[in-house]
Design an enzyme around this catalytic site. Structure first.
Site, PDB file in Angstrom:
ATOM      1  N   CYS A  51      48.160  28.114  15.742  1.00  0.00           N
ATOM      2  CA  CYS A  51      46.921  26.964  16.132  1.00  0.00           C
ATOM      3  C   CYS A  51      45.741  27.431  15.790  1.00  0.00           C
ATOM      4  CB  CYS A  51      47.501  26.599  17.338  1.00  0.00           C
ATOM      5  SG  CYS A  51      47.192  27.388  18.772  1.00  0.00           S
ATOM      6  N   ARG A  81      48.585  25.317  22.039  1.00  0.00           N
ATOM      7  CA  ARG A  81      49.867  25.188  21.463  1.00  0.00           C
ATOM      8  C   ARG A  81      50.800  26.158  20.946  1.00  0.00           C
ATOM      9  NH1 ARG A  81      46.164  21.712  17.403  1.00  0.00           N
ATOM     10  NH2 ARG A  81      44.957  23.428  17.775  1.00  0.00           N
ATOM     11  N   ASP A 118      45.202  19.055  19.394  1.00  0.00           N
ATOM     12  CA  ASP A 118      44.672  20.129  20.265  1.00  0.00           C
ATOM     13  C   ASP A 118      44.593  19.494  21.726  1.00  0.00           C
ATOM     14  OD1 ASP A 118      43.439  22.040  21.590  1.00  0.00           O
ATOM     15  OD2 ASP A 118      41.901  22.407  19.709  1.00  0.00           O
TER      16      ASP A 118
HETATM   17  P1  4NP Z   1      44.823  25.951  20.706  1.00  0.00           P
HETATM   18  O1  4NP Z   1      43.556  25.149  21.531  1.00  0.00           O
HETATM   19  O2  4NP Z   1      44.255  25.887  19.087  1.00  0.00           O
HETATM   20  O3  4NP Z   1      45.922  25.048  20.889  1.00  0.00           O
HETATM   21  O4  4NP Z   1      45.049  27.245  21.258  1.00  0.00           O
HETATM   22  C1  4NP Z   1      42.239  25.533  21.488  1.00  0.00           C
HETATM   23  C2  4NP Z   1      41.735  26.607  22.336  1.00  0.00           C
HETATM   24  C3  4NP Z   1      40.568  26.919  22.499  1.00  0.00           C
HETATM   25  C4  4NP Z   1      39.605  26.441  21.460  1.00  0.00           C
HETATM   26  C5  4NP Z   1      40.178  25.529  20.700  1.00  0.00           C
HETATM   27  C6  4NP Z   1      41.546  25.170  20.568  1.00  0.00           C
HETATM   28  N1  4NP Z   1      38.389  26.901  21.518  1.00  0.00           N
HETATM   29  O5  4NP Z   1      37.476  26.293  20.515  1.00  0.00           O
HETATM   30  O6  4NP Z   1      38.136  27.717  22.126  1.00  0.00           O
END
Ligand code: 4NP
Length: 158
Positions: free
Chosen positions: A13, A19, A129
């Site tokens: 991800c 995710r 997300d």
């Molecule tokens: P992930 O969610 O891609 O599902 O781990 C996110 C976690 C943090 C961030 C973006 C997406 N961020 O920009 O910090």
């Protein structure tokens, strides 16, 4: 189980804290349950959260369904991961494009999949997300459980 894993899967991800840690935990749970000699790990296309534990909301929903993901730590996806894995599963189309951009050849590209296409073929459904709370972690868990079950049933037969 000292043999080399038959199938190696990387869940990817953006941050590798929401995710893909859930996808890794769910797939590991299925691998353990079915006693498969498969390997699963996860990574993020960004290095924003390198070394961080999963988001507490992902830890909580995994725990609710009997899966412990507290030991996982965020790591960034790099091109040499194409050499370590057979299946690279993107959570959404943005991750998919970012992974493909690092592909060095057609063999690398062929390893990249939208994870929901295992249970919903050809639909390119995004696992939205959940970081900013648009889509709930509970929903993400169920989508990923559906995809992981379908993935094992599909590629386990080949
Ligand atoms: P992930 O969610 O891609 O599902 O781990 C996110 C976690 C943090 C961030 C973006 C997406 N961020 O920009 O910090």
């Amino acid at each position: 189980m000292s043999n080399k894993a038959e199938i190696r899967i990387l869940m990817v991800c953006l941050g590798n804290i929401c995710r893909s840690p859930l996808a890794e935990g769910i797939m590991q749970h299925i691998i353990d349950h079915r006693k498969l000699n498969w390997l699963v790990a996860s990574a993020g296309t960004s290095g924003y959260h390198n070394g961080d534990a999963p988001d507490s909301r992902s830890i909580d929903v995994a725990h609710k369904y009997g899966i412990d993901i507290t030991h996982q730590r965020s790591a960034q996806f790099f091109a040499n991961d194409f050499d370590q894995y057979d299946y690279i599963c993107a959570m959404d189309s943005s991750n998919y494009q970012n992974i493909l951009r690092l592909a060095r050849n057609e063999s690398d590209k062929a390893k990249v999949h939208m994870i929901m296409n295992f249970s919903r073929p050809g639909q390119n459904t995004n696992v939205i997300d959940p970081y900013y709370g648009e889509e709930g972690f509970e929903n993400v868990f169920h989508m990923l459980n559906e995809a992981c079950e379908a993935m094992v049933n599909t590629i386990g037969e080949t």
